[in-house]
Write a protein that holds these residues in place. Structure first.
Motif, PDB file in Angstrom:
ATOM      1  N   UNK A   1     -26.565  62.195  77.137  1.00  0.00           N
ATOM      2  CA  UNK A   1     -25.225  62.658  77.498  1.00  0.00           C
ATOM      3  C   UNK A   1     -24.191  61.544  77.490  1.00  0.00           C
ATOM      4  N   UNK A   2     -24.557  60.377  77.990  1.00  0.00           N
ATOM      5  CA  UNK A   2     -23.575  59.282  78.051  1.00  0.00           C
ATOM      6  C   UNK A   2     -23.122  58.861  76.652  1.00  0.00           C
ATOM      7  N   UNK A   3     -24.055  58.790  75.728  1.00  0.00           N
ATOM      8  CA  UNK A   3     -23.695  58.392  74.368  1.00  0.00           C
ATOM      9  C   UNK A   3     -22.926  59.518  73.688  1.00  0.00           C
ATOM     10  N   UNK A   4     -23.358  60.761  73.898  1.00  0.00           N
ATOM     11  CA  UNK A   4     -22.621  61.892  73.349  1.00  0.00           C
ATOM     12  C   UNK A   4     -21.201  61.939  73.905  1.00  0.00           C
ATOM     13  N   UNK A   5     -21.024  61.417  75.105  1.00  0.00           N
ATOM     14  CA  UNK A   5     -19.700  61.395  75.723  1.00  0.00           C
ATOM     15  C   UNK A   5     -18.818  60.251  75.261  1.00  0.00           C
ATOM     16  N   UNK A   6     -19.354  59.367  74.401  1.00  0.00           N
ATOM     17  CA  UNK A   6     -18.528  58.307  73.834  1.00  0.00           C
ATOM     18  C   UNK A   6     -18.922  56.893  74.202  1.00  0.00           C
ATOM     19  N   UNK A   7     -19.933  56.726  75.057  1.00  0.00           N
ATOM     20  CA  UNK A   7     -20.350  55.362  75.392  1.00  0.00           C
ATOM     21  C   UNK A   7     -20.961  54.710  74.155  1.00  0.00           C
ATOM     22  N   UNK A   8     -20.491  53.531  73.753  1.00  0.00           N
ATOM     23  CA  UNK A   8     -21.071  52.872  72.589  1.00  0.00           C
ATOM     24  C   UNK A   8     -22.568  52.648  72.759  1.00  0.00           C
ATOM     25  N   UNK A   9     -23.284  52.796  71.670  1.00  0.00           N
ATOM     26  CA  UNK A   9     -24.738  52.705  71.726  1.00  0.00           C
ATOM     27  C   UNK A   9     -25.211  51.363  72.274  1.00  0.00           C
ATOM     28  N   UNK A  10     -24.562  50.276  71.848  1.00  0.00           N
ATOM     29  CA  UNK A  10     -24.946  48.957  72.331  1.00  0.00           C
ATOM     30  C   UNK A  10     -24.730  48.785  73.816  1.00  0.00           C
ATOM     31  N   UNK A  11     -23.687  49.393  74.354  1.00  0.00           N
ATOM     32  CA  UNK A  11     -23.438  49.341  75.793  1.00  0.00           C
ATOM     33  C   UNK A  11     -24.550  50.078  76.538  1.00  0.00           C
ATOM     34  N   UNK A  12     -24.933  51.244  76.027  1.00  0.00           N
ATOM     35  CA  UNK A  12     -26.023  52.010  76.641  1.00  0.00           C
ATOM     36  C   UNK A  12     -27.321  51.225  76.632  1.00  0.00           C
TER      37      UNK A  12
ATOM     38  N   UNK B   1     -17.694  51.109  66.155  1.00  0.00           N
ATOM     39  CA  UNK B   1     -17.123  51.032  64.815  1.00  0.00           C
ATOM     40  C   UNK B   1     -18.162  50.743  63.728  1.00  0.00           C
ATOM     41  N   UNK B   2     -19.388  50.416  64.128  1.00  0.00           N
ATOM     42  CA  UNK B   2     -20.451  50.191  63.141  1.00  0.00           C
ATOM     43  C   UNK B   2     -21.630  51.136  63.370  1.00  0.00           C
ATOM     44  N   UNK B   3     -21.403  52.192  64.131  1.00  0.00           N
ATOM     45  CA  UNK B   3     -22.439  53.187  64.389  1.00  0.00           C
ATOM     46  C   UNK B   3     -22.498  54.200  63.245  1.00  0.00           C
ATOM     47  N   UNK B   4     -23.555  55.020  63.195  1.00  0.00           N
ATOM     48  CA  UNK B   4     -23.654  56.051  62.161  1.00  0.00           C
ATOM     49  C   UNK B   4     -22.418  56.945  62.107  1.00  0.00           C
ATOM     50  N   UNK B   5     -22.010  57.274  60.882  1.00  0.00           N
ATOM     51  CA  UNK B   5     -20.851  58.135  60.698  1.00  0.00           C
ATOM     52  C   UNK B   5     -19.541  57.400  60.541  1.00  0.00           C
ATOM     53  N   UNK B   6     -19.586  56.063  60.546  1.00  0.00           N
ATOM     54  CA  UNK B   6     -18.375  55.270  60.349  1.00  0.00           C
ATOM     55  C   UNK B   6     -18.381  54.654  58.958  1.00  0.00           C
TER      56      UNK B   6
ATOM     57  N   UNK C   1     -11.927  46.148  56.497  1.00  0.00           N
ATOM     58  CA  UNK C   1     -11.069  47.331  56.433  1.00  0.00           C
ATOM     59  C   UNK C   1     -11.809  48.572  56.933  1.00  0.00           C
ATOM     60  N   UNK C   2     -13.091  48.661  56.611  1.00  0.00           N
ATOM     61  CA  UNK C   2     -13.880  49.809  57.048  1.00  0.00           C
ATOM     62  C   UNK C   2     -14.022  49.842  58.564  1.00  0.00           C
ATOM     63  N   UNK C   3     -14.265  48.689  59.159  1.00  0.00           N
ATOM     64  CA  UNK C   3     -14.377  48.615  60.617  1.00  0.00           C
ATOM     65  C   UNK C   3     -13.062  49.042  61.264  1.00  0.00           C
ATOM     66  N   UNK C   4     -11.960  48.574  60.720  1.00  0.00           N
ATOM     67  CA  UNK C   4     -10.641  48.914  61.264  1.00  0.00           C
ATOM     68  C   UNK C   4     -10.354  50.405  61.127  1.00  0.00           C
ATOM     69  N   UNK C   5     -10.843  51.022  60.047  1.00  0.00           N
ATOM     70  CA  UNK C   5     -10.534  52.426  59.758  1.00  0.00           C
ATOM     71  C   UNK C   5     -11.405  53.416  60.522  1.00  0.00           C
ATOM     72  N   UNK C   6     -12.399  52.950  61.264  1.00  0.00           N
ATOM     73  CA  UNK C   6     -13.332  53.855  61.938  1.00  0.00           C
ATOM     74  C   UNK C   6     -12.616  54.795  62.905  1.00  0.00           C
ATOM     75  N   UNK C   7     -13.104  56.033  62.973  1.00  0.00           N
ATOM     76  CA  UNK C   7     -12.554  57.072  63.843  1.00  0.00           C
ATOM     77  C   UNK C   7     -13.643  57.487  64.820  1.00  0.00           C
ATOM     78  N   UNK C   8     -13.474  57.164  66.083  1.00  0.00           N
ATOM     79  CA  UNK C   8     -14.533  57.393  67.072  1.00  0.00           C
ATOM     80  C   UNK C   8     -14.827  58.874  67.271  1.00  0.00           C
ATOM     81  N   UNK C   9     -13.832  59.715  67.146  1.00  0.00           N
ATOM     82  CA  UNK C   9     -14.050  61.145  67.335  1.00  0.00           C
ATOM     83  C   UNK C   9     -14.800  61.767  66.157  1.00  0.00           C
ATOM     84  N   UNK C  10     -14.527  61.298  64.966  1.00  0.00           N
ATOM     85  CA  UNK C  10     -15.152  61.871  63.771  1.00  0.00           C
ATOM     86  C   UNK C  10     -16.565  61.346  63.525  1.00  0.00           C
TER      87      UNK C  10
ATOM     88  N   UNK D   1     -17.352  59.260  54.694  1.00  0.00           N
ATOM     89  CA  UNK D   1     -16.446  58.576  55.614  1.00  0.00           C
ATOM     90  C   UNK D   1     -15.177  58.077  54.931  1.00  0.00           C
ATOM     91  N   UNK D   2     -15.003  58.435  53.666  1.00  0.00           N
ATOM     92  CA  UNK D   2     -13.810  57.965  52.937  1.00  0.00           C
ATOM     93  C   UNK D   2     -12.541  58.599  53.491  1.00  0.00           C
TER      94      UNK D   2
END
Length: 244
Positions: free
Chosen positions: A101-112, A183-188, A202-211, A243-244
């Motif tokens: 749940x915490x990760x699904x709620x937005x907590x970064x994987x590395x923090x978890x 920003x480097x997790x799956x789906x980015x 540029x890819x790291x900068x363009x990451x969208x946390x919601x998507x 992810x383009x």
């Protein structure tokens, strides 16, 4: 350096092989015990050990285990000196790890992961396919050398991780703090897309946390519904396209 690696799957074993080849002293552990990896360790120039031994008398500990299994390492780091660098290579996939749940709620994987093991981690080698890590590393200075993101809070620990990434054949991009590591997790756009350093930035900068989770799940669905096996280049292309 003296390096302990917990996890002897594709990523862990490949890191052990590459780092041993660079002159590092590597201890390798898995969940089944050292007897199960004696031949592998001998072949790649590492020493097979228990998980407890892997975290003793080392400069760096690399965790390369399925994401949810970090809960099994609680207490392992109680006696490990605080200056030992801990690197996490894992990624969260709900279909494999179960919903967290915490990760699904937005907590970064590395923090978890840091919270589970009671130690801050550096996030590295998580945004690379196993075959990329095995076959597509090149010497420093090679044109269009593939780059990998590295995130963490301790500057010295992150510098050590970046040095080791370079030793495995890839440019290392400082991707920010551990809180930024989503920003480097799956789906980015930075995840498993085999980009050179300038494009990876540029890819790291363009990451969208919601998507990102939606992209991750859509990509897994695509992989699972293919009528024929995908090649490595197919997988890279799908990651880039989604992810383009």
């Amino acid at each position: 350096m003296n390096i302990g690696i917990i996890g002897a799957g594709h990523i862990g074993a490949t890191l052990a092989r590459k780092l041993a080849a660079q002159g590092h002293t590597v201890k390798l552990a898995n969940s089944k015990g050292p007897e199960s990896i004696l031949d592998l360790a001998h072949e790649i120039g590492a020493t097979a050990v228990t998980k407890e031994e892997a975290v003793q008398h080392v400069d760096v500990i690399i965790l390369s285990i399925p994401f949810a299994r970090h809960t099994e390492l609680r207490g392992f780091f109680n006696e490990v000196p605080r200056d030992v660098v801990v690197i996490d290579t894992s990624n969260y996939y709900p279909f494999r790890d179960g919903a967290i749940a915490e990760v699904d709620g937005g907590k970064p994987e590395g923090v978890w992961v840091s919270e589970q093991i009671g130690r801050p981690v550096i996030k590295a080698w998580n945004a690379v396919l196993a075959q990329t890590l095995t076959d597509r590393g090149t010497a420093a200075g090679t044109p269009a050398r593939i780059a990998l993101p590295v995130a963490g809070d301790d500057a010295d620990a992150k510098a050590t991780a970046m040095q080791l990434v370079d030793a495995t054949g890839f440019d290392a991009l400082d991707a920010g703090t551990l809180a930024d590591s989503w920003r480097q997790q799956p789906g980015t756009p930075a995840y498993c897309t085999e980009l050179p350093l300038d494009e990876l930035q540029m890819a790291v900068t363009a990451a969208d946390q919601q998507r990102a989770p939606q992209n991750r799940d859509a990509l897994m669905k695509t992989f699972m519904t293919q009528s024929a096996p995908l090649t490595h280049d197919d997988i890279v292309a799908l990651n880039r396209a989604l992810t383009a």
